[in-house]
Design an enzyme around this catalytic site. Structure first.
Site, PDB file in Angstrom:
ATOM      1  N   HIS A 164       0.845  -1.204   0.000  1.00  0.00           N
ATOM      2  CA  HIS A 164       0.000   0.000   0.000  1.00  0.00           C
ATOM      3  C   HIS A 164       0.879   1.253   0.000  1.00  0.00           C
ATOM      4  CE1 HIS A 164      -3.244   2.776   0.909  1.00  0.00           C
ATOM      5  NE2 HIS A 164      -2.686   3.122   2.054  1.00  0.00           N
ATOM      6  N   ARG A 167       3.541  10.507  -5.988  1.00  0.00           N
ATOM      7  CA  ARG A 167       4.847  11.134  -6.165  1.00  0.00           C
ATOM      8  C   ARG A 167       5.620  10.531  -7.328  1.00  0.00           C
ATOM      9  NH1 ARG A 167       7.963   9.800  -2.028  1.00  0.00           N
ATOM     10  NH2 ARG A 167       6.541   8.217  -1.212  1.00  0.00           N
ATOM     11  N   ASP A 181     -11.823   1.943   6.858  1.00  0.00           N
ATOM     12  CA  ASP A 181     -11.423   3.322   7.148  1.00  0.00           C
ATOM     13  C   ASP A 181     -11.794   4.182   5.943  1.00  0.00           C
ATOM     14  OD1 ASP A 181     -10.168   5.499   8.331  1.00  0.00           O
ATOM     15  OD2 ASP A 181      -8.225   5.014   7.455  1.00  0.00           O
ATOM     16  N   ARG A 233     -10.702  10.941  -0.770  1.00  0.00           N
ATOM     17  CA  ARG A 233      -9.343  11.181  -1.288  1.00  0.00           C
ATOM     18  C   ARG A 233      -9.122  12.625  -1.712  1.00  0.00           C
ATOM     19  NH1 ARG A 233      -6.878   7.009   0.970  1.00  0.00           N
ATOM     20  NH2 ARG A 233      -7.713   5.001   0.275  1.00  0.00           N
ATOM     21  N   LYS A 247     -10.906  11.634   6.671  1.00  0.00           N
ATOM     22  CA  LYS A 247     -11.092  10.349   7.353  1.00  0.00           C
ATOM     23  C   LYS A 247     -12.150  10.410   8.458  1.00  0.00           C
ATOM     24  CE  LYS A 247      -7.257   8.223   5.678  1.00  0.00           C
ATOM     25  NZ  LYS A 247      -7.187   6.872   5.110  1.00  0.00           N
ATOM     26  N   THR A 306      -4.363   0.285   5.442  1.00  0.00           N
ATOM     27  CA  THR A 306      -4.866  -0.489   4.324  1.00  0.00           C
ATOM     28  C   THR A 306      -3.981  -1.709   4.079  1.00  0.00           C
ATOM     29  OG1 THR A 306      -5.644   1.546   3.349  1.00  0.00           O
ATOM     30  CG2 THR A 306      -5.491  -0.353   1.886  1.00  0.00           C
TER      31      THR A 306
END
Lengths: 418, 418
Positions: B136, B145, B235, B239, B255, B352
């Site tokens: 993850h 990135r 959870d 995004r 979240k 995750t």
């Protein structure tokens, strides 16, 4: 307005203040109870309630002052808070006989402050820490990234992170120096041991009142009804642990070893005479953050350090709550805009409150520029906190011949366990 | 070992499992109570205790099963957990008459699972979310990135952040689509409105037992005694909100609108037969994270989505708890190494849980590569979750002719409030 209880002019706890806390006294050591501060005394609210002196409809029928924390009182909301305040101001005033002329009740209900032990005033379900001083944010950018350009999200929303509720302690509790990992040098493993960059952070924190159901945001113009009051806060920080761990999910063990709050919650009603304009916000906030009236409060803040082994303490910074860019009502509206639920007793830290001048920076990171220079403390000096150092935050609003103050928020560093 | 209660071969709740939860039944609607799952039944532990069938010294004298949550039981620690498990396995076994032959007690204490409503099993003081799947972490790096190089701190410590405890809900609770700010396009103000990138995250979570005092770390080799058991966790993540807000202090409103857990806590004792080696860790962990025995558990995990308006659900990922790089005992030791105190009922999310193959990725962010491709769900497809979509996580350990399973952890997305 004056009280039949003599309040010294320099006292933080005039009849205009009446902050709420929870205390233990030898007489009721096993059952903490709510009280308000008045001069050098604590008024035991459970005794006042039992004596039938809360006549208003919201408090008289409630058992909120027979609890070991203020959560139930906070849940009642602003009408009950106003009713309680009006009752107590009248009861303590010099022309009101009910308590003044009842020696046996005075004996039971008015306890010398130096005889009580103060406890955490609320059960804190969740603690959130904001990052709302522009000067602090700018200084962090300069220190860590060599630029005072602030990330554009900062001006659009009050940046925050979830903090650790379990390790919030009351003023006077010793703070054990945390152990943890720090940045490795080159290819070697990370440093592990007692933090070498232990810091204080000058903050204040709002205490949440009724709160909201999951999924139902609070409008920014109703947000003040969900804030009971404000305390002083020291968000102790281990800068070496924080610097190594925080990418990409934010501060964790660099903060969670301890957070100190002051025992007396000063209500927004008591702070109202000290309200002042919040800074002009550019760009203009999105509609959900745009307040009809945007208020800060003129609260003078001071941090003193009493270095290990010394008798004297030295003022290291003077700041003011009004240096905050985002208001506490904007923080609250933002926190709930996604539907997140707040519960009575939740705590919102402001983030470090730094002013524009170096004498008003709110932590050693800024005052010593991350340990690149020393801060003089009488015959000694500090880059970061040493074992035995005590940090004392105080805060006060100056009225015309009276104070609405917060008392102090203090803690002493003790060595890491072996 | 077999039970006098018939347990279907596919049931998650064999006599080898006996997970703990808290339920309400029409008969005791106002007083939730602890139970264990066995086949299609819930065994009411308050009835068993009242009937005097807990003979062991630690449970017989405790009122822990007459509470509306499991915190008091968790506080008792592993000896009490083992005693309760031994008592219950014996009581439910096919050669034990005490309950089997007591029709009136069976009537009171064994409730059909479809007649009860499950509640949060514990009061959660603090909730921490880790970031412990290497796959993850690597995928997030690639997506955001453009590199799969993981920050070096990740391999030295279990990265984590504090989560929001107030918005943790029990499986079956609808999740209201959060509103919030998303990245501005160019110089325009940020987007504000219902999240456009709503995601699930396949996680599990450890439930803390006795915990520790502030300032007293827990040794990694004692950490298992502080973990009562494990639940499934979703959870939920917005995004777009997360991406805009998270620099520099980590996830917050992306979240905190809701986190779902499954109702049954499967104990470490029940998971023990499914223990397996944890991955080899390079570089070697620092001494405070070096375990004598480093365990993962072989727990098969699956996520299904039931798209809005459809009858069928579709499996979107299959993963396994054993993909975690950091063990839950290392997470716990790390969490306390700075002195941070844990309390019974605290929750540790794993982060995750993604496996190495794309069919084992644990969230839509990875499965649709941040919405750059669609995930097929029968006749429809998804980049992110739409209103009306239901997400169902399940988890199970397969024994020889029996299961030790977690049931499901589900939630349906409902539209933002106007």
């Amino acid at each position: 307005m004056s009280s039949f209880i003599q309040v010294k002019p320099e006292s933080h706890f005039s009849i205009h203040n009446l902050p709420y806390g929870v205390f233990k006294h030898a007489r009721n050591a096993s059952s903490p109870r709510p009280g308000v501060a008045i001069g050098d005394y604590v008024l035991d609210l459970s005794e006042i309630h039992s004596a039938g002196l809360f006549h208003g409809p919201l408090i008289s029928g409630s058992d909120c002052f027979h609890q070991s924390n203020l959560n139930k009182f906070l849940e009642l909301g602003r009408p009950a808070w106003k009713e309680a305040r009006a009752t107590l101001q009248k009861l303590l005033s010099s022309d009101e006989p009910a308590l003044q002329n009842n020696a046996s009740l005075r004996q039971k209900a008015l306890l010398p402050m130096d005889e009580v032990e103060m406890l955490l005033p609320v059960v804190i379900g969740d603690y959130t820490d904001f990052f709302s001083s522009e000067h602090h944010t700018k200084n962090c950018g300069l220190i860590f990234r060599g630029t005072d350009t602030i990330n554009p999200n900062w001006f659009q929303l009050p940046i925050a992170y979830h903090g650790r509720a379990s390790s919030i302690v009351i003023s006077g509790t010793d703070i054990i120096r945390p152990r943890g990992q720090g940045h490795p040098a080159g290819d070697s493993p990370p440093y592990f041991g007692p933090s070498r960059k232990l810091d204080f952070e000058l903050e204040m924190a709002a205490v949440v009142g009724p709160g909201n159901e999951l999924g139902k945001p609070i409008d920014v113009n109703d947000a003040a009804d969900h804030i009971f009051g404000v305390v002083l806060m020291n968000d102790w920080s281990a800068r070496d642990i924080q610097a190594w761990e925080y990418v990409p999910l934010g501060p964790f063990l660099g903060k969670s070893f301890g957070t100190t709050i002051s025992p007396w919650i000063v209500t927004l009603d008591a702070l109202e005479p000290f309200a002042c304009d919040a800074p002009k916000q550019i760009p203009q906030p999105l509609p959900y953050l745009a307040e009809k009236i945007s208020k800060n409060y003129d609260i003078s803040l001071e941090v003193r350090i009493k270095p290990a082994g010394q008798e004297d303490s030295f003022t290291v910074t003077k700041s003011n709550f009004n240096h905050l860019y985002w208001t506490i009502t904007q923080q609250l509206a933002h926190h709930t805009v996604n539907g997140c639920n707040l519960r009575p007793g939740d705590l919102f830290g402001t983030g470090t409150i730094s002013g524009p001048q170096s004498e008003s920076y709110g932590c050693l990171l800024e005052l010593t520029w991350n340990g690149t220079k020393e801060l003089s403390l009488g015959k000694t000096a500090r880059k970061f906190l040493e074992d035995g150092d005590e940090v004392i935050i105080s805060g006060c609003c100056k009225g015309d011949g009276y104070n609405v103050g917060f008392g102090t928020c203090s803690g002493k560093i003790i060595p890491s366990l072996p």
